[in-house]
Design an enzyme around this catalytic site. Structure first.
Site, PDB file in Angstrom:
ATOM      1  N   SER A  29      -4.339  -0.296  -3.152  1.00  0.00           N
ATOM      2  CA  SER A  29      -3.737   0.384  -2.261  1.00  0.00           C
ATOM      3  C   SER A  29      -5.030   1.047  -0.694  1.00  0.00           C
ATOM      4  CB  SER A  29      -3.220   2.100  -2.047  1.00  0.00           C
ATOM      5  OG  SER A  29      -2.310   1.942  -1.012  1.00  0.00           O
ATOM      6  N   LYS A  30      -4.756   0.174   0.769  1.00  0.00           N
ATOM      7  CA  LYS A  30      -5.507   0.060   1.477  1.00  0.00           C
ATOM      8  C   LYS A  30      -5.248   1.820   2.762  1.00  0.00           C
ATOM      9  CE  LYS A  30      -7.076  -2.157   5.905  1.00  0.00           C
ATOM     10  NZ  LYS A  30      -8.411  -1.944   5.752  1.00  0.00           N
ATOM     11  N   SER A  31      -5.454   2.661   1.678  1.00  0.00           N
ATOM     12  CA  SER A  31      -5.302   4.156   1.656  1.00  0.00           C
ATOM     13  C   SER A  31      -6.346   4.996   2.879  1.00  0.00           C
ATOM     14  CB  SER A  31      -4.206   4.871   0.392  1.00  0.00           C
ATOM     15  OG  SER A  31      -5.720   5.326  -0.308  1.00  0.00           O
ATOM     16  N   TYR A  86     -11.028   5.855   2.455  1.00  0.00           N
ATOM     17  CA  TYR A  86     -11.895   5.592   3.571  1.00  0.00           C
ATOM     18  C   TYR A  86     -12.765   6.567   3.718  1.00  0.00           C
ATOM     19  CZ  TYR A  86     -10.139   1.102   4.323  1.00  0.00           C
ATOM     20  OH  TYR A  86     -10.201  -0.631   4.241  1.00  0.00           O
ATOM     21  N   SER A 121       1.342  -1.282  -0.026  1.00  0.00           N
ATOM     22  CA  SER A 121       0.076   0.033  -0.058  1.00  0.00           C
ATOM     23  C   SER A 121       0.463   1.320  -0.193  1.00  0.00           C
ATOM     24  CB  SER A 121      -0.859  -0.119   1.248  1.00  0.00           C
ATOM     25  OG  SER A 121      -1.725  -1.427   1.099  1.00  0.00           O
TER      26      SER A 121
END
Ligand code: PPE
Length: 314
Positions: free
Chosen positions: A159-161, A165, A65
């Site tokens: 990418s868990k950015s 969210y 990420s």
């Protein structure tokens, strides 16, 4: 619900500090520009002590990420995995949720972040049922969101950015405002994508369907776990585009994520899913998942990493 109860210690850049001291300056790059990536990992209590579920995969995804955003993490996945084990041990927890965060810190302001320090934090706390009490057994009521998941060429969903969210929050807030527990987003093409914080699965005619990675979904580790367990149980799984209306005629629908675990969906847009209760395939997968995670069935895929409990926690 989901209240945050502080623990003793938080890991920061290689050292343990007090929970209260894990602060950043308001002008850190991340605050204005959401320049951070993170993970969510569960540690389960097993008969042999606490064990972290698929920690190596989570830490690899954290580094991936960051890489997508040209952030250099000065730790290997293995070192971060060791830090996670120590973190759970020093806090004396039996089961918990672990949250590593890589962020761009205090330095110059302006969009360009190449001169801001990269900082790594890791915290843990006890986190119960993500979608509310009863969600795992009875299922939740979901809606199709009026917000789409991120379109390709906007923000990279692999990418868990943190920035992703903001989209999740729109989906979740709309759902809650309208009396649902979760929102299901479509992708930019109008096919089913995922929940605000979970991947989605549909069961139809004894087969499991889930959207492919190109449907703007996070490459969920629980998603991968479900696919593996279904294969172990001899249930076919297809990664295929899913039209919205499939949600209304499916036999079963469930959400899968670290926090949500495997949660049945009992209605979509007030239309009952199947019989309107947890379906048999969902239940079978839940049983298998929890038995392995809680160390009650052999860890045949090597998913658990034991935490050595400290006898004298200070
Ligand atoms: N999609 C999204 C958008 C997502 O946030 C998650 C995890 C998943 C899929 C499933 O990924 P995995 O955990 O690897 O199976 N969401 C995390 C954060 C939830 C939160 O509220 O924060 C989680 O479940 O930990």
């Amino acid at each position: 619900m989901n209240s945050l109860v502080p623990t003793e210690k938080i890991w920061r850049n290689g050292a343990f500090i007090r929970w209260e001291d894990a602060r950043i300056h308001v002008l850190s790059h991340v605050v204005s520009y959401a320049s951070s990536v993170f993970e969510g990992i569960r540690c389960y209590e097993t008969p042999r002590g606490p064990a972290i579920f698929r920690v190596d995969r989570h830490m690899r995804r954290l580094i991936d990420s960051a890489r997508i955003y040209r952030m250099e993490v000065p730790w290997t996945a293995e070192q971060l995995g060791d830090a996670a084990r120590e973190l759970v041990a020093v806090n004396g927890l039996r089961s918990c949720y672990i949250r590593p965060i890589v962020l761009r810190g205090y330095g110059p302001l302006g969009v360009y972040s190449g001169n801001n320090p990269v900082e790594v934090f890791m915290a843990c706390w006890e986190w119960g049922a993500y979608l509310g009490e009863g969600a795992l057994a009875e299922g939740i009521d979901a809606c199709v969101s009026s917000w789409n998941r991120l379109a390709p060429n906007t923000l990279p969903v692999l990418s868990k950015s943190s920035a992703n969210y903001m989209n999740s929050q729109l989906i979740k807030m709309e759902a809650i405002a309208n009396g649902y527990q979760e929102g299901i987003a479509l992708d930019a093409m109008g096919n089913v994508s995922e929940g605000s914080g979970e991947n989605i699965f549909v069961v139809r005619d004894s087969r499991i369907l889930t959207p492919p990675l190109a449907a703007s979904v996070l490459e969920g580790i629980t998603r991968d776990t479900v696919i593996q367990l279904a294969s172990d149980l001899g249930i076919p799984v297809l990664e295929t585009p899913i039209p919205r209306e499939m949600l209304y005629i499916a036999d079963e629908v469930f959400l899968a994520g670290t926090a949500a675990e495997i949660s049945p969906v009992r209605s979509v847009d007030r239309i009952p899913v199947g019989s309107g209760a947890r379906g048999p395939i969902t239940e079978k997968l839940q049983r298998e998942f929890f038995a392995i995670a809680r160390g009650l069935r052999a860890d045949r895929h090597g998913w658990l990493t034991a935490v050595e409990v400290c006898e004298n926690v200070v």
